[in-house]
Write a protein that holds these residues in place. Structure first.
Motif, PDB file in Angstrom:
ATOM      1  N   VAL A  69     127.039  36.727 -40.562  1.00 45.19           N
ATOM      2  CA  VAL A  69     126.884  37.560 -41.842  1.00 45.19           C
ATOM      3  C   VAL A  69     128.239  37.715 -42.459  1.00 45.19           C
ATOM      4  CG1 VAL A  69     126.154  39.582 -42.898  1.00 45.19           C
ATOM      5  CG2 VAL A  69     124.970  38.686 -40.898  1.00 45.19           C
ATOM      6  N   ARG A  70     128.592  36.870 -43.499  1.00 45.94           N
ATOM      7  CA  ARG A  70     129.972  36.638 -43.858  1.00 45.94           C
ATOM      8  C   ARG A  70     129.638  36.186 -45.472  1.00 45.94           C
ATOM      9  NH1 ARG A  70     134.597  32.233 -43.336  1.00 45.94           N
ATOM     10  NH2 ARG A  70     136.414  33.325 -44.398  1.00 45.94           N
ATOM     11  N   PRO A  71     129.668  37.250 -46.332  1.00 44.81           N
ATOM     12  CA  PRO A  71     129.189  36.955 -47.728  1.00 44.81           C
ATOM     13  C   PRO A  71     130.032  35.971 -48.600  1.00 44.81           C
ATOM     14  CG  PRO A  71     130.238  39.112 -47.605  1.00 44.81           C
ATOM     15  CD  PRO A  71     130.210  38.540 -46.227  1.00 44.81           C
ATOM     16  N   ARG A  72     131.360  35.654 -48.249  1.00 45.18           N
ATOM     17  CA  ARG A  72     132.306  34.610 -48.899  1.00 45.18           C
ATOM     18  C   ARG A  72     133.417  34.257 -47.914  1.00 45.18           C
ATOM     19  NH1 ARG A  72     136.911  37.453 -49.284  1.00 45.18           N
ATOM     20  NH2 ARG A  72     137.092  39.733 -49.665  1.00 45.18           N
ATOM     21  N   ASP A  73     134.066  33.231 -48.577  1.00 50.28           N
ATOM     22  CA  ASP A  73     135.171  32.735 -47.572  1.00 50.28           C
ATOM     23  C   ASP A  73     136.487  33.566 -47.937  1.00 50.28           C
ATOM     24  OD1 ASP A  73     135.907  31.992 -50.281  1.00 50.28           O
ATOM     25  OD2 ASP A  73     136.482  29.841 -49.474  1.00 50.28           O
ATOM     26  N   GLY A  74     137.609  33.239 -47.288  1.00 48.90           N
ATOM     27  CA  GLY A  74     138.975  34.062 -47.404  1.00 48.90           C
ATOM     28  C   GLY A  74     138.920  35.187 -46.567  1.00 48.90           C
ATOM     29  N   ASP A  75     139.571  36.034 -46.992  1.00 51.61           N
ATOM     30  CA  ASP A  75     139.899  37.372 -45.889  1.00 51.61           C
ATOM     31  C   ASP A  75     138.633  38.075 -45.919  1.00 51.61           C
ATOM     32  OD1 ASP A  75     139.361  38.828 -48.364  1.00 51.61           O
ATOM     33  OD2 ASP A  75     141.498  39.449 -48.469  1.00 51.61           O
ATOM     34  N   PHE A  76     138.740  39.331 -45.137  1.00 51.89           N
ATOM     35  CA  PHE A  76     137.704  40.107 -44.399  1.00 51.89           C
ATOM     36  C   PHE A  76     137.846  41.611 -45.090  1.00 51.89           C
ATOM     37  CE2 PHE A  76     138.587  36.715 -41.487  1.00 51.89           C
ATOM     38  CZ  PHE A  76     137.511  36.031 -41.556  1.00 51.89           C
ATOM     39  N   ARG A  77     138.462  41.616 -46.484  1.00 50.26           N
ATOM     40  CA  ARG A  77     138.783  42.739 -46.967  1.00 50.26           C
ATOM     41  C   ARG A  77     137.585  42.951 -48.136  1.00 50.26           C
ATOM     42  NH1 ARG A  77     145.050  43.763 -47.999  1.00 50.26           N
ATOM     43  NH2 ARG A  77     144.221  45.534 -48.969  1.00 50.26           N
ATOM     44  N   TYR A  78     136.428  43.590 -47.862  1.00 52.05           N
ATOM     45  CA  TYR A  78     135.171  43.363 -48.726  1.00 52.05           C
ATOM     46  C   TYR A  78     135.192  44.597 -49.642  1.00 52.05           C
ATOM     47  CZ  TYR A  78     133.874  39.691 -45.420  1.00 52.05           C
ATOM     48  OH  TYR A  78     133.831  38.839 -44.738  1.00 52.05           O
ATOM     49  N   GLN A  79     134.870  44.372 -50.790  1.00 50.46           N
ATOM     50  CA  GLN A  79     134.285  45.252 -51.866  1.00 50.46           C
ATOM     51  C   GLN A  79     132.927  45.868 -51.683  1.00 50.46           C
ATOM     52  OE1 GLN A  79     136.827  46.302 -54.271  1.00 50.46           O
ATOM     53  NE2 GLN A  79     138.075  44.869 -53.054  1.00 50.46           N
ATOM     54  N   ALA A  80     132.578  46.953 -52.276  1.00 53.00           N
ATOM     55  CA  ALA A  80     131.280  47.682 -51.981  1.00 53.00           C
ATOM     56  C   ALA A  80     130.085  46.759 -52.072  1.00 53.00           C
ATOM     57  CB  ALA A  80     131.188  48.811 -52.803  1.00 53.00           C
ATOM     58  N   ARG A  81     130.239  45.808 -53.233  1.00 58.30           N
ATOM     59  CA  ARG A  81     128.988  44.993 -53.439  1.00 58.30           C
ATOM     60  C   ARG A  81     128.859  44.012 -52.226  1.00 58.30           C
ATOM     61  NH1 ARG A  81     131.197  45.643 -58.788  1.00 58.30           N
ATOM     62  NH2 ARG A  81     129.084  46.210 -60.130  1.00 58.30           N
ATOM     63  N   ASP A  82     129.941  43.354 -51.627  1.00 57.96           N
ATOM     64  CA  ASP A  82     130.040  42.538 -50.699  1.00 57.96           C
ATOM     65  C   ASP A  82     129.369  43.265 -49.551  1.00 57.96           C
ATOM     66  OD1 ASP A  82     131.219  40.048 -51.817  1.00 57.96           O
ATOM     67  OD2 ASP A  82     133.083  41.106 -51.663  1.00 57.96           O
ATOM     68  N   ILE A  83     129.854  44.658 -49.176  1.00 57.55           N
ATOM     69  CA  ILE A  83     129.364  45.264 -47.943  1.00 57.55           C
ATOM     70  C   ILE A  83     128.000  45.567 -48.123  1.00 57.55           C
ATOM     71  CG2 ILE A  83     129.662  47.445 -46.839  1.00 57.55           C
ATOM     72  CD1 ILE A  83     132.555  47.442 -47.672  1.00 57.55           C
ATOM     73  N   ALA A  84     127.531  45.934 -49.245  1.00 59.84           N
ATOM     74  CA  ALA A  84     126.043  46.255 -49.476  1.00 59.84           C
ATOM     75  C   ALA A  84     125.125  45.063 -48.999  1.00 59.84           C
ATOM     76  CB  ALA A  84     125.656  46.751 -50.817  1.00 59.84           C
ATOM     77  N   LEU A  85     125.600  43.830 -49.660  1.00 55.99           N
ATOM     78  CA  LEU A  85     125.083  42.417 -49.412  1.00 55.99           C
ATOM     79  C   LEU A  85     125.015  42.232 -47.988  1.00 55.99           C
ATOM     80  CD1 LEU A  85     123.530  40.052 -50.900  1.00 55.99           C
ATOM     81  CD2 LEU A  85     125.941  39.046 -50.761  1.00 55.99           C
ATOM     82  N   ALA A  86     126.092  42.195 -47.178  1.00 57.06           N
ATOM     83  CA  ALA A  86     126.012  42.023 -46.021  1.00 57.06           C
ATOM     84  C   ALA A  86     125.218  42.839 -45.113  1.00 57.06           C
ATOM     85  CB  ALA A  86     127.401  41.932 -45.546  1.00 57.06           C
ATOM     86  N   THR A  87     125.058  44.308 -45.452  1.00 57.78           N
ATOM     87  CA  THR A  87     124.118  44.876 -44.704  1.00 57.78           C
ATOM     88  C   THR A  87     122.776  44.731 -45.086  1.00 57.78           C
ATOM     89  OG1 THR A  87     125.797  46.788 -45.209  1.00 57.78           O
ATOM     90  CG2 THR A  87     123.524  47.541 -44.487  1.00 57.78           C
ATOM     91  N   ASP A  88     122.295  44.297 -46.147  1.00 55.41           N
ATOM     92  CA  ASP A  88     121.196  43.754 -46.323  1.00 55.41           C
ATOM     93  C   ASP A  88     120.764  42.533 -45.662  1.00 55.41           C
ATOM     94  OD1 ASP A  88     118.591  43.871 -47.727  1.00 55.41           O
ATOM     95  OD2 ASP A  88     119.143  42.416 -49.300  1.00 55.41           O
ATOM     96  N   GLU A  89     121.770  41.351 -45.671  1.00 47.09           N
ATOM     97  CA  GLU A  89     121.594  40.430 -45.117  1.00 47.09           C
ATOM     98  C   GLU A  89     121.031  40.645 -43.324  1.00 47.09           C
ATOM     99  OE1 GLU A  89     121.016  37.346 -45.758  1.00 47.09           O
ATOM    100  OE2 GLU A  89     122.419  36.910 -47.734  1.00 47.09           O
TER     101      GLU A  89
END
Length: 251
Positions: A69-89
């Motif tokens: 469960v990794r919503p995008r490439d690059g680093d692992f410092r996620y914004q709130a939308r990325d965190i919410a999306l990953a939680t749903d995934e």
């Protein structure tokens, strides 16, 4: 903490996990006797969240599946939308029948984000959860192991903070000691039949993780020049999986 039945392979030996990003890779892992697969999309980018259809295909294969469960490439410092999306995934993948999920988040460039990791542990209730190689970016990997234990994580995938597990073997051994059997340490990056036995002996890991892939030309130069791929095709090799498996079985 939930230790899964797949923390070790058959007869108590180190488990063999193969990372794959397509249906052919799933089939190769099953046919060659891998103990578990880490299912990703886009391994050329370090692995992203796989599609729902690929998750379903892998789960149907019968081999235990740990899904990235990794919503995008690059680093692992996620914004709130990325965190919410990953939680749903995570919740969707649990509902689809995966054996575990693979996650990682950083608070800054040298420290894990404990709050996000705790949220994801809760979302993955009922299945195993793996802290991936984001841990290889932290200032103190041994302390990060202790944090993962406190959060209830089941596995850590690591190269010991180095480019390859072979180069980071000493740190991996320290991480195994810090885990003290409370979670399973998986050694990954650059693992092959040529070094798997020595790596297990030096580190005492519960599992090794490999792509077991071969690189092939796409056969059409436009594939790269048009931006459809970032390099040669990576194809999972059943033969390479079998070779690693044979090495492990001889230990």
């Amino acid at each position: 903490m939930m230790m899964t039945a797949t923390a070790q392979g058959r007869d108590g030996r180190a488990l063999l996990e193969i990372c794959v990003d397509d249906a052919d890779g799933v089939a190769a892992a099953v046919s060659a006797g891998a103990d578990r697969i880490e299912l990703c999309g886009a391994l050329a980018l370090g692995g992203l969240t796989p599609s729902a259809a690929l998750v379903a295909e892998a789960v149907r294969s019968g081999i235990p599946v740990h899904a990235m469960v990794r919503p995008r490439d690059g680093d692992f410092r996620y914004q709130a939308r990325d965190i919410a999306l990953a939680t749903d995934e995570i919740r969707r993948m649990v509902a689809m029948g995966v054996a575990g999920v693979v996650v990682g988040a950083m608070a800054d460039e040298r420290m894990l984000d404990a709050a996000v990791l705790a949220t994801w542990r809760e979302a993955a209730a009922g299945v195993a959860i793996v802290l991936h190689r984001a841990i290889d970016l932290v200032a103190d990997p041994v302390e990060a192991v202790r944090l993962a234990v406190s959060l209830g994580y089941d596995h850590i995938l690591t190269s010991g903070g180095a480019s390859t597990a072979e180069q980071g073997a000493s740190m991996i051994a320290d991480m195994v000691a810090a885990a003290d059997g409370r979670l399973a340490i998986i050694a990954g990056s650059g693992v092959s039949a040529a070094n798997a036995a020595a790596l297990i002996a030096r580190t005492g890991v519960d599992a090794v993780h490999a792509s077991a892939s071969v690189r092939e030309d796409w056969g059409d130069s436009r594939i790269s020049t048009m931006g459809f791929a970032t390099g040669p095709r990576r194809r999972t090799s059943a033969q390479r999986i079998a070779e690693i498996r044979q090495v492990i079985e001889r230990i």
